[in-house]
Design a protein around this motif. Structure first.
Motif, PDB file in Angstrom:
ATOM      1  N   ASP A  32     -11.008   4.261   5.200  1.00 37.14           N
ATOM      2  CA  ASP A  32     -10.613   3.161   5.692  1.00 37.14           C
ATOM      3  C   ASP A  32     -11.888   2.223   6.266  1.00 37.14           C
ATOM      4  N   THR A  43       1.250  -2.339   8.574  1.00 36.79           N
ATOM      5  CA  THR A  43       1.833  -1.211   8.490  1.00 36.79           C
ATOM      6  C   THR A  43       2.842  -0.971   9.419  1.00 36.79           C
ATOM      7  N   HIS A  45       8.563   0.699   2.758  1.00 30.21           N
ATOM      8  CA  HIS A  45       7.752  -0.068   2.324  1.00 30.21           C
ATOM      9  C   HIS A  45       7.888  -1.700   2.175  1.00 30.21           C
ATOM     10  N   GLY A 105      -2.215   4.520  -1.779  1.00 31.03           N
ATOM     11  CA  GLY A 105      -2.658   5.969  -1.258  1.00 31.03           C
ATOM     12  C   GLY A 105      -2.472   6.770  -2.687  1.00 31.03           C
ATOM     13  N   ASN A 151       2.424   5.078  -1.314  1.00 30.16           N
ATOM     14  CA  ASN A 151       1.348   6.375  -1.695  1.00 30.16           C
ATOM     15  C   ASN A 151       1.889   6.555  -3.013  1.00 30.16           C
ATOM     16  N   TYR A 155      -8.267   9.957   5.328  1.00 29.25           N
ATOM     17  CA  TYR A 155      -7.939   8.622   5.217  1.00 29.25           C
ATOM     18  C   TYR A 155      -8.793   7.374   6.010  1.00 29.25           C
ATOM     19  N   TYR A 173      -3.926  -5.939   8.415  1.00 31.77           N
ATOM     20  CA  TYR A 173      -3.409  -4.644   7.977  1.00 31.77           C
ATOM     21  C   TYR A 173      -2.060  -4.550   8.225  1.00 31.77           C
ATOM     22  N   SER A 231       0.809  -1.183   0.018  1.00 34.30           N
ATOM     23  CA  SER A 231       0.001   0.086   0.012  1.00 34.30           C
ATOM     24  C   SER A 231       1.047   1.224   0.199  1.00 34.30           C
TER      25      SER A 231
HETATM   26  N1  ARG Z   1      -0.701   4.297   2.289  1.00 37.86           N
HETATM   27  C1  ARG Z   1      -0.516   4.081   3.550  1.00 37.86           C
HETATM   28  C2  ARG Z   1       1.254   4.590   4.050  1.00 37.86           C
HETATM   29  O1  ARG Z   1       1.928   4.516   2.997  1.00 37.86           O
HETATM   30  C3  ARG Z   1      -0.491   2.592   4.225  1.00 37.86           C
HETATM   31  C4  ARG Z   1      -2.155   2.231   4.008  1.00 37.86           C
HETATM   32  C5  ARG Z   1      -2.353   0.902   5.005  1.00 37.86           C
HETATM   33  N2  ARG Z   1      -3.501   0.380   4.657  1.00 37.86           N
HETATM   34  C6  ARG Z   1      -4.593   1.031   5.178  1.00 37.86           C
HETATM   35  N3  ARG Z   1      -5.723   0.489   4.979  1.00 37.86           N
HETATM   36  N4  ARG Z   1      -4.757   2.130   5.889  1.00 37.86           N
HETATM   37  O2  ARG Z   1       1.210   4.917   5.034  1.00 37.86           O
END
Ligand code: ARG
Length: 569
Positions: free
Chosen positions: A313, A333, A134, A162, A125, A309, A331, A123
């Motif tokens: 979600d 992250t 990442h 993102g 950006n 965001y 998830y 995921s």
């Molecule tokens: N795009 C986000 C980032 O790089 C992570 C997304 C994770 N997934 C979610 N469903 N919030 O920080």
């Protein structure tokens, strides 16, 4: 049969009111093989049997020794400090070895049959480079997905890109002012970052640029075709680049629905939150208060009415439940987002969805390189591509020294170089911070990916020489009598259990570290026991089966954690 269950059945008649499954669940694999192959911590029984653990262990030991059906199964049962330690007989190890050596899918199961898990990982950006932070989400997520698939689950891997937000307004303005089609086509994400950075520099001097960017984003929200087609193009460029990285590390996704996919699905969420009286107006914005749960409020609508965001979600979670009916939605992250997940999981619970309990955040620690922290803003961004390129080049150097005539050198160097980076990332518990030191990552003799891949290639080399027909024979004639052989079988037998605990705890490092144990035991065996030069046919057959079984476990294990398995290094 599962050996825990086998031992549990022998114990069944001595322990009232328990099933063999209950007892099997109490059995542990001792960290030190001197303490046996399996152990029963008897304190877990002291309530039921109303005795002190050492007395329980003593009386169970006596009982088992009198039991004729235990002959041939245990070499020895010991009572030590309230633990009952089982030493499983070498005779039964021969049968175990056969089970592994003849089953290419060894370690897999059907436990998850009929169940679906959704896993949201990687995921990145869009229009920003893929950096080593990442990488962690991608490799941890992919391996959690592989583990579930291996256990029979249906898996939906989602790349929640993102791809929506005010930053795209900025990019559109920047592109119109300073960009060129050619420059972006050729320069890719780097060129996008360049104009994005320029936007920020210019906006410091001229704040009206921010208004223009906001207007461009609003135009996107209102369906303006020109803005949307630029936006789509930025996404396409980014995804094409990401896909090259994904191919290197074996990442693949069942869904690429990013944040923008939920843009038209947030309205329903806001409406529902309002109807359920969960929204509070705060300084023009709308929030869900979470003071009762010790958390700051979850922002749902900004004062200009736009979603954020978290709103997306929540919409995404509901969409996933309705479309995939997941058993779990996972998830992956960095730990930096833990609060965000705790907040929106809570909002879903407050909305009355009982499946809120099935949402799981899998956090991980930060990455530094040679001791330096990574930060996007300070310019110390270490790009993944550069890391892979360096790792591959360094590996090629090593191959050129050690095995200059190797075929497909470049392909192997990439598999091993990239594998080294991935393995290093996965070999510690995910919550730990990772410090990336080149010497450590690429050390072919240390506890590294290359070492495991090299051991696998070594097995393949032996097997190639013998041909496979010797393997097809049954285990009747197998002879396991050295300690090194017995230890290796015992370690290989742990694989299904390691897979299951890595899956359950969402911790791929269990598999990575286990593979190092397998390699250590294999290399000891390989050093102590000649295989091809062995003169006794039965012993030779057994040893070949050991090499084959090791190769199966290494191959399946490496594949689970996303490493390639070249047969020749
Ligand atoms: N795009 C986000 C980032 O790089 C992570 C997304 C994770 N997934 C979610 N469903 N919030 O920080």
């Amino acid at each position: 049969m599962n050996e825990k269950l086998l031992v549990a059945q022998k114990l069944l008649s001595f322990i009232p009111d328990m099933t063999a499954e209950d007892i099997a669940a109490m059995l542990e694999y001792p960290a030190d093989k001197k303490m046996g192959d399996l152990a029963l911590p008897c304190f877990k029984l002291s309530k039921i049997l109303r005795k002190a653990p050492p007395m329980i262990a003593d009386s169970l030991k006596e009982g088992l020794e009198r039991d004729e059906s235990c002959k041939g199964i245990f070499d020895n049962v010991q009572s030590v400090n309230g633990y009952l330690n089982f030493f499983i007989s070498k005779g039964s190890l021969a049968k175990d070895l056969e089970d592994i050596a003849l089953n290419e899918k060894y370690g897999s199961s059907e436990k998850g049959k009929g169940k679906t898990i959704v896993i949201d990982y990687s995921s990145p950006n869009v229009a920003k480079p893929f950096h080593i932070g990442h990488l962690r989400s991608t490799v941890i997520g992919q391996s959690i997905k592989n583990l579930h698939k291996f256990c029979g689950y249906d898996c939906v891997g989602v790349n929640h890109l993102g791809d929506w937000g005010t930053q795209f307004g900025k990019l559109i303005v920047a592109y119109k002012k300073w960009g060129s089609r050619d420059r972006i086509e050729n320069g890719g994400i780097d060129a996008l970052v360049e104009i994005y950075v320029k936007f920020h520099e210019e906006a410091e001097k001229d704040p009206s640029l921010d208004d223009e960017a906001r207007a461009a984003f609003t135009a996107m929200e209102n369906g303006d075709e020109e803005c949307l087609s630029l936006w789509k193009w930025f996404i396409e460029i980014s995804i094409n680049e990401y896909k090259k990285t994904y191919a290197l590390i074996g990442a693949d996704f069942e869904s690429w629905n990013g944040e923008s996919f939920y843009f038209d699905k947030t309205e329903r969420v806001v409406k529902e939150l309002r109807e359920k009286r969960l929204l509070t107006v705060d300084d023009g914005a709308e929030i869900v208060k979470l003071d009762d749960y010790g958390m700051p409020p979850c922002l749902i609508l900004k004062s200009d009415g736009s979603t954020i965001y978290a709103t997306r979600d929540i919409a995404a979670a509901i969409y996933r439940k309705e479309n995939y009916n997941f058993e779990k939605c996972i998830y992956v992250t960095s730990a930096g987002q833990s609060l965000h997940f705790a907040q929106f999981f809570k909002v879903i619970e407050l909305m009355g969805y009982e499946w809120a309990k099935d949402m799981v955040h899998v956090p991980f620690g930060t990455v530094s390189i040679e001791g330096a922290k990574l930060a996007t803003r300070t310019g110390n961004v270490v790009l993944l591509d550069d890391i892979f390129r360096t790792a591959t080049a360094k590996t090629l150097e090593i191959i050129n020294q050690k095995n200059p005539d190797l075929e497909n050198k470049d392909e192997v160097a990439s598999a091993v170089g990239v594998g080294a980076v991935v393995f290093h990332d996965l070999s510690n518990n995910r919550i730990k911070d990772v410090n990336f030191m080149w010497d450590e990552v690429l050390n072919f003799d240390g506890n590294t990916g290359p070492y495991v891949q090299y051991t696998y290639a070594r097995c393949c080399g032996v097997l190639e020489k013998v041909g496979e027909e010797l393997l097809k024979e049954d285990a009747d004639g197998y002879i396991i009598d050295t300690e090194a052989e017995a230890n290796l079988v015992k370690t290989l037998k742990l694989f299904p259990d390691k897979v299951e605990s890595a899956r359950k705890e969402l911790e791929p490092s269990f598999v990575a570290r286990y593979l190092l144990d397998v390699c250590a035991d294999f290399n000891r065996f390989y050093h102590d026991c000649p295989v091809l030069k062995c003169e006794n046919e039965a012993v030779k057959k057994t040893r070949i089966a050991l090499v084959k079984a090791t190769s199966i476990v290494l191959k399946n294990g490496l594949t689970l954690i996303g490493l390639k398995t070249p047969k020749n290094i």
